[in-house]
Design a protein around this motif. Structure first.
Motif, PDB file in Angstrom:
ATOM      1  N   ASN A   1       8.685  11.116  -0.358  1.00  0.00           N
ATOM      2  CA  ASN A   1       8.258  10.174   0.686  1.00  0.00           C
ATOM      3  C   ASN A   1       6.755   9.940   0.666  1.00  0.00           C
ATOM      4  N   ASP A   2       5.975  10.968   0.367  1.00  0.00           N
ATOM      5  CA  ASP A   2       4.523  10.790   0.304  1.00  0.00           C
ATOM      6  C   ASP A   2       4.146   9.823  -0.810  1.00  0.00           C
ATOM      7  N   GLY A   3       4.823   9.920  -1.941  1.00  0.00           N
ATOM      8  CA  GLY A   3       4.530   9.001  -3.041  1.00  0.00           C
ATOM      9  C   GLY A   3       4.976   7.588  -2.737  1.00  0.00           C
ATOM     10  N   LEU A   4       6.174   7.443  -2.199  1.00  0.00           N
ATOM     11  CA  LEU A   4       6.702   6.111  -1.896  1.00  0.00           C
ATOM     12  C   LEU A   4       5.861   5.395  -0.850  1.00  0.00           C
ATOM     13  N   ALA A   5       5.262   6.148   0.060  1.00  0.00           N
ATOM     14  CA  ALA A   5       4.448   5.543   1.123  1.00  0.00           C
ATOM     15  C   ALA A   5       3.202   4.855   0.574  1.00  0.00           C
ATOM     16  N   LEU A   6       2.784   5.186  -0.640  1.00  0.00           N
ATOM     17  CA  LEU A   6       1.570   4.608  -1.229  1.00  0.00           C
ATOM     18  C   LEU A   6       1.838   3.366  -2.064  1.00  0.00           C
ATOM     19  N   VAL A   7       3.100   3.006  -2.221  1.00  0.00           N
ATOM     20  CA  VAL A   7       3.454   1.890  -3.112  1.00  0.00           C
ATOM     21  C   VAL A   7       3.090   0.550  -2.482  1.00  0.00           C
ATOM     22  N   ASP A   8       2.416  -0.300  -3.264  1.00  0.00           N
ATOM     23  CA  ASP A   8       2.065  -1.639  -2.775  1.00  0.00           C
ATOM     24  C   ASP A   8       2.463  -2.729  -3.766  1.00  0.00           C
ATOM     25  N   THR A   9       3.288  -2.383  -4.747  1.00  0.00           N
ATOM     26  CA  THR A   9       3.775  -3.372  -5.703  1.00  0.00           C
ATOM     27  C   THR A   9       5.112  -3.929  -5.229  1.00  0.00           C
ATOM     28  N   GLU A  10       5.606  -4.970  -5.918  1.00  0.00           N
ATOM     29  CA  GLU A  10       6.856  -5.608  -5.505  1.00  0.00           C
ATOM     30  C   GLU A  10       8.073  -4.722  -5.773  1.00  0.00           C
ATOM     31  N   PHE A  11       7.964  -3.885  -6.801  1.00  0.00           N
ATOM     32  CA  PHE A  11       9.091  -3.039  -7.187  1.00  0.00           C
ATOM     33  C   PHE A  11       8.640  -1.591  -7.301  1.00  0.00           C
ATOM     34  N   VAL A  12       9.622  -0.672  -7.224  1.00  0.00           N
ATOM     35  CA  VAL A  12       9.292   0.748  -7.247  1.00  0.00           C
ATOM     36  C   VAL A  12      10.459   1.531  -7.837  1.00  0.00           C
ATOM     37  N   THR A  13      10.134   2.636  -8.480  1.00  0.00           N
ATOM     38  CA  THR A  13      11.159   3.567  -8.933  1.00  0.00           C
ATOM     39  C   THR A  13      10.624   4.984  -8.803  1.00  0.00           C
ATOM     40  N   LEU A  14      11.531   5.923  -8.618  1.00  0.00           N
ATOM     41  CA  LEU A  14      11.200   7.329  -8.458  1.00  0.00           C
ATOM     42  C   LEU A  14      11.799   8.081  -9.640  1.00  0.00           C
ATOM     43  N   VAL A  15      10.948   8.732 -10.428  1.00  0.00           N
ATOM     44  CA  VAL A  15      11.405   9.368 -11.662  1.00  0.00           C
ATOM     45  C   VAL A  15      10.845  10.781 -11.741  1.00  0.00           C
ATOM     46  N   SER A  16      11.705  11.750 -11.961  1.00  0.00           N
ATOM     47  CA  SER A  16      11.259  13.133 -12.093  1.00  0.00           C
ATOM     48  C   SER A  16      10.348  13.279 -13.303  1.00  0.00           C
ATOM     49  N   ALA A  17       9.434  14.240 -13.216  1.00  0.00           N
ATOM     50  CA  ALA A  17       8.464  14.433 -14.297  1.00  0.00           C
ATOM     51  C   ALA A  17       9.115  14.830 -15.607  1.00  0.00           C
TER      52      ALA A  17
END
Length: 360
Positions: free
Chosen positions: A83-99
């Motif tokens: 959630n902390d990472g997603l809260a910083l997103v300002d682009t039109e699209f987003v994805t969450l990927v494990s390291a």
């Protein structure tokens, strides 16, 4: 069919990390090397004691325009990290990927083009191929499709239709690293629920699909999913039962008033029946393969917990007969072993359907 986009999509890849610093350079490179898309990275290190924060900061320093590092000073857990990472997103699209996972070459462009062509699609996924490794992934050419890739096509479902498929099977069709979201859909869904640490992904996809259509890029793998001891693989009947309970917790979200599903109660009941059916089927298959009767008790119990009606079903009665046979010290009958052999063949067909079509 795929259509070219007017301009490359802008996407942020959020990479949560805990003790996976040795994987970070390759994960980041798999993002920055994407073509036909404007991709950037947010690494969120959850106070890793292995020096991952140093690796993350070095990558941010090396690519200051495209990589950002958010470093927790104390461990907050994976849901807060997401959630902390997603809260910083300002682009039109987003994805969450494990390291420790890898985005396939060209995957982000394929996913964003689909959403650019279909504005009502809020979630796109594809096939995520699994791999095993020894921790050394310094060369991107180590990854290649295990089969001849199919031509690229698109599949699009109305969100409610996709939910119906999911409850019918009681399954989560998305592994996670292959999922790309429209950021507006992410904002509408809100953050990951800390009450669901083990089924948060399924819960999230259901919430998105309640208000948005779902798309899939068919053909080549969209991501590579690392298989290792830390993955939540189901290796015992007890953990299978736990997984079924976690899935039920995610499906319970269907009755959330915010999802505004008129048939929410019916959908949830269908999910319950599917989960109970799966528990009884796994138990029967295990007995047919020669496992002891006492081993499948957790599955029988969870089936009754999830759906009381399952205890009176034909499948439950047949399971009872199998258990009685095993309890008398009798091995599985020839017909039982033959039935299990047929099921394994059907598993292969269903796996191929899922790999190709995204639902099964």
């Amino acid at each position: 069919m795929p259509r070219p986009a007017a301009a490359p999509g802008e996407i942020t890849v959020v990479i949560p990390c805990y003790n996976y610093g040795h994987y970070l350079p390759h994960a980041v490179e798999s993002v920055l090397s994407q073509h036909d898309v404007d991709a950037r990275v947010i690494i969120v290190d959850d106070a890793s004691p292995d020096g991952s924060a140093t690796v993350a900061q070095a990558l941010a320093d090396r690519y200051p325009e495209r990589v950002r590092a958010l470093l927790h000073t104390r461990n907050l857990g994976h849901i807060a990290t997401y959630n902390d990472g997603l809260a910083l997103v300002d682009t039109e699209f987003v994805t969450l990927v494990s390291a420790d996972d890898v985005i396939a070459d060209g995957a982000l462009g394929r996913a964003t083009r689909l959403m650019q062509a279909h504005p009502q699609v809020g979630l796109v996924y594809g096939h995520a191929a699994s791999f095993e490794d020894d921790g050394d992934r310094s060369h991107a050419d180590e990854f290649s499709p295990p089969h001849r890739p199919l031509p690229e096509t698109w599949s699009i479902w109305h969100g409610h239709e996709w939910i119906e498929w999911s409850v019918r099977r009681g399954r989560n069709f998305i592994l996670s690293p292959e999922a790309v979201l429209r950021t507006d859909a992410m904002h509408h869904a809100g953050g990951y629920d800390p009450a669901l640490p083990h089924s948060g992904d399924l819960h999230y996809w259901l919430r998105v699909a309640a208000h948005w259509d779902v798309g899939r890029v068919n053909g080549s793998p969209q991501a590579w999913y690392r298989v290792h001891g830390g993955n939540m693989h189901l290796t015992t009947f007890a953990t299978m039962a736990v997984d079924l309970r976690h899935r039920l917790a995610a499906f319970n979200a269907l009755t959330d008033p915010d999802l505004d599903l008129e048939d929410a109660d019916e959908l949830l009941e269908r999910a319950r029946r599917a989960l109970a059916r799966e528990a009884l089927l796994i138990a029967a298959r295990s007995l047919d393969a020669g496992d002891p009767a006492e081993a499948v008790a957790p599955l029988r119990q969870v089936a009754a917990e999830i759906s009381a009606a399952s205890a009176q079903s034909r499948r439950a009665r047949l399971l009872g007969r199998r258990i009685a046979r095993q309890s008398r010290g009798m091995p599985p009958a020839t017909a039982q072993r033959a039935l299990e052999h047929g099921r394994r063949q059907l598993d292969r067909v269903r796996w191929r359907i899922w790999e190709t079509a995204g639902i099964s």
